[in-house]
Each structure stands twice: as structure tokens, then as C-alpha cells.
Design a protein around this motif. Structure first.
Motif, PDB file in Angstrom:
ATOM      1  N   MET A   1     -38.698  46.083 -67.918  1.00  0.00           N
ATOM      2  CA  MET A   1     -38.008  46.773 -68.983  1.00  0.00           C
ATOM      3  C   MET A   1     -38.621  46.392 -70.351  1.00  0.00           C
ATOM      4  SD  MET A   1     -33.975  46.720 -69.946  1.00  0.00           S
ATOM      5  CE  MET A   1     -33.283  47.994 -68.943  1.00  0.00           C
ATOM      6  N   ASN A   2     -38.900  45.086 -70.542  1.00  0.00           N
ATOM      7  CA  ASN A   2     -39.512  44.641 -71.792  1.00  0.00           C
ATOM      8  C   ASN A   2     -40.896  45.261 -71.975  1.00  0.00           C
ATOM      9  OD1 ASN A   2     -37.354  43.077 -72.582  1.00  0.00           O
ATOM     10  ND2 ASN A   2     -38.190  41.194 -71.734  1.00  0.00           N
ATOM     11  N   LYS A   3     -41.645  45.324 -70.894  1.00  0.00           N
ATOM     12  CA  LYS A   3     -42.987  45.911 -70.943  1.00  0.00           C
ATOM     13  C   LYS A   3     -42.902  47.383 -71.359  1.00  0.00           C
ATOM     14  CE  LYS A   3     -47.427  45.931 -69.664  1.00  0.00           C
ATOM     15  NZ  LYS A   3     -48.399  45.626 -70.645  1.00  0.00           N
ATOM     16  N   MET A   4     -41.933  48.105 -70.792  1.00  0.00           N
ATOM     17  CA  MET A   4     -41.763  49.523 -71.137  1.00  0.00           C
ATOM     18  C   MET A   4     -41.384  49.667 -72.614  1.00  0.00           C
ATOM     19  SD  MET A   4     -39.927  51.039 -67.684  1.00  0.00           S
ATOM     20  CE  MET A   4     -39.096  52.279 -68.615  1.00  0.00           C
ATOM     21  N   PHE A   5     -40.521  48.774 -73.111  1.00  0.00           N
ATOM     22  CA  PHE A   5     -40.128  48.826 -74.513  1.00  0.00           C
ATOM     23  C   PHE A   5     -41.326  48.556 -75.412  1.00  0.00           C
ATOM     24  CE2 PHE A   5     -38.605  46.813 -78.431  1.00  0.00           C
ATOM     25  CZ  PHE A   5     -37.805  47.837 -78.921  1.00  0.00           C
ATOM     26  N   GLU A   6     -42.130  47.536 -75.072  1.00  0.00           N
ATOM     27  CA  GLU A   6     -43.320  47.222 -75.865  1.00  0.00           C
ATOM     28  C   GLU A   6     -44.279  48.408 -75.903  1.00  0.00           C
ATOM     29  OE1 GLU A   6     -45.149  43.562 -74.553  1.00  0.00           O
ATOM     30  OE2 GLU A   6     -43.214  42.537 -74.575  1.00  0.00           O
ATOM     31  N   GLU A   7     -44.450  49.058 -74.772  1.00  0.00           N
ATOM     32  CA  GLU A   7     -45.333  50.224 -74.725  1.00  0.00           C
ATOM     33  C   GLU A   7     -44.787  51.363 -75.580  1.00  0.00           C
ATOM     34  OE1 GLU A   7     -45.765  51.010 -70.548  1.00  0.00           O
ATOM     35  OE2 GLU A   7     -47.102  49.284 -70.251  1.00  0.00           O
ATOM     36  N   ALA A   8     -43.456  51.538 -75.571  1.00  0.00           N
ATOM     37  CA  ALA A   8     -42.838  52.584 -76.390  1.00  0.00           C
ATOM     38  C   ALA A   8     -43.012  52.287 -77.880  1.00  0.00           C
ATOM     39  CB  ALA A   8     -41.360  52.730 -76.036  1.00  0.00           C
ATOM     40  N   VAL A   9     -42.893  51.018 -78.262  1.00  0.00           N
ATOM     41  CA  VAL A   9     -43.083  50.631 -79.666  1.00  0.00           C
ATOM     42  C   VAL A   9     -44.525  50.879 -80.091  1.00  0.00           C
ATOM     43  CG1 VAL A   9     -43.160  48.644 -81.239  1.00  0.00           C
ATOM     44  CG2 VAL A   9     -41.174  48.993 -79.763  1.00  0.00           C
ATOM     45  N   ILE A  10     -45.465  50.511 -79.233  1.00  0.00           N
ATOM     46  CA  ILE A  10     -46.882  50.756 -79.537  1.00  0.00           C
ATOM     47  C   ILE A  10     -47.116  52.245 -79.737  1.00  0.00           C
ATOM     48  CG2 ILE A  10     -49.213  50.703 -78.555  1.00  0.00           C
ATOM     49  CD1 ILE A  10     -48.374  47.969 -77.262  1.00  0.00           C
ATOM     50  N   GLU A  11     -46.557  53.057 -78.843  1.00  0.00           N
ATOM     51  CA  GLU A  11     -46.733  54.508 -78.952  1.00  0.00           C
ATOM     52  C   GLU A  11     -46.070  55.041 -80.222  1.00  0.00           C
ATOM     53  OE1 GLU A  11     -45.673  58.688 -76.711  1.00  0.00           O
ATOM     54  OE2 GLU A  11     -45.663  56.846 -75.525  1.00  0.00           O
ATOM     55  N   LEU A  12     -44.862  54.579 -80.537  1.00  0.00           N
ATOM     56  CA  LEU A  12     -44.171  55.015 -81.752  1.00  0.00           C
ATOM     57  C   LEU A  12     -45.005  54.698 -82.988  1.00  0.00           C
ATOM     58  CD1 LEU A  12     -41.651  56.012 -83.338  1.00  0.00           C
ATOM     59  CD2 LEU A  12     -40.815  53.643 -83.216  1.00  0.00           C
TER      60      LEU A  12
END
Length: 175
Positions: A1-12
């Protein structure tokens, strides 16, 4: 879940950058990011380095500094220098150089330049850090008494934050 959030932040952040939208997201704050070069060379690597639990207090104080700057409030440079001071303390502690007699950031800078400690930083760097703490922190870390309340322009506050971020990056990368 943390990895997915980090990836979403990078994309944002990447989408905001490509859309020339001067904002970025870090540690729960949406922050102004007007300079793409500074964002790429200073800010992005800084936030990546301080994402580890060891550097949590550094990240908290720097996020506060950026928030104060972005909202045109006082003390942005104070919080940026507090983040730098925390970095000095962590490194001094990790290396076993802390004596327990340190009373401020200057003493921790001195721990890092000590010949006995292998000169983690050079003398000219020590002088630069001493000057940064005396000029960009001390006026904001002490009450002015009857003197005028110290303040910085938004450009000066950005400079203090960017210089502190750069120093923190440099010091962490030397470990």
C-alpha cells in the motif's frame, strides 16, 4: 500500500511539473515549486533522502519551513535551519562524535570538522555553516527585545530553505 502511494505521489508531482503547474506534494503538504531546476536538483532528491525514519524530524521541520514560506509567514528560515541542525545532530550521534557538551548547532558543526573525527567536512564548510546559523537562524531563534522584529523577503526565505536542503543532501550523502 505504501509503495502504491509513493508511486501515486511521484506521478502526481510529475503531472504537475509537465503541466507547468507550480506545485508539488511532499509529506502531506502541497507546496509551491516555482523553479523546475531547483525542484529537480535540490527538492526532489532532498525529499527522497529524508523519507527514511531516521530523518523524520528533518523532514517535519523542512516541511514546516516550506509551508511558512508558501504562506508568507515568519520563521521559514528558522525551521529550515532546525532541519539542518537535526541533520548535524544525527550524523554526530551516528558517528559517535557527540560529547554531550554541545549547546547549539555550532558545536555539532565543530564535531564534523574535527581532525580527531577525520574531517567529515572541511574548514571552509565549517565557516559557511557557522555563518548560515549566525545570520539566517539566530535573529529568528531569539527574541528581538526592543529592536525591530526580524524578517526575510520571500526570496531570502526561499534561499535559506534551498541552501539548508542542499547542505542536508550533501551531509547525508557523505555517510
Amino acid at each position: 500500500m505504501n509503495k502504491m502511494f509513493e508511486e501515486a505521489v511521484i506521478e502526481l508531482n510529475e503531472r504537475m511539473l509537465r503541466a507547468h503547474f507550480p506545485l508539488s506534494y511532499h509529506r502531506g503538504f502541497i507546496q509551491i515549486s516555482n523553479d523546475a531546476t531547483v525542484a529537480a536538483i535540490v527538492e526532489k532528491p532532498f525529499w527522497a533522502l529524508v523519507s527514511a525514519p531516521l530523518w523524520e524530524n528533518v523532514a517535519i521541520d523542512m516541511a514546516r519551513a516550506v509551508d511558512l514560506r508558501d504562506n508568507n509567514k515568519r520563521d521559514a528560515s528558522l525551521y529550515a535551519s532546525k532541519a539542518l541542525e537535526s541533520t548535524l545532530k544525527i550524523i554526530s550521534d551516528k558517528k559517535g562524535w557527540t560529547t554531550g557538551h554541545e549547546v547549539g548547532p555550532v558545536n555539532y558543526v565543530n564535531n564534523l570538522v574535527s581532525k580527531n573525527n577525520g574531517r567529515f567536512i572541511e574548514v571552509w564548510e565549517q565557516e559557511s555553516l557557522h555563518k548560515l546559523f549566525s545570520d539566517a537562524r539566530s535573529p529568528f531563534g531569539h527574541g528581538p527585545g526592543t529592536a525591530p522584529m526580524p524578517s526575510m523577503t520571500p526570496q531570502q526565505a526561499s534561499w535559506a530553505i534551498e541552501v539548508s536542503m542542499s547542505w542536508i543532501k550533501s551531509l547525508i550523502n557523505r555517510l
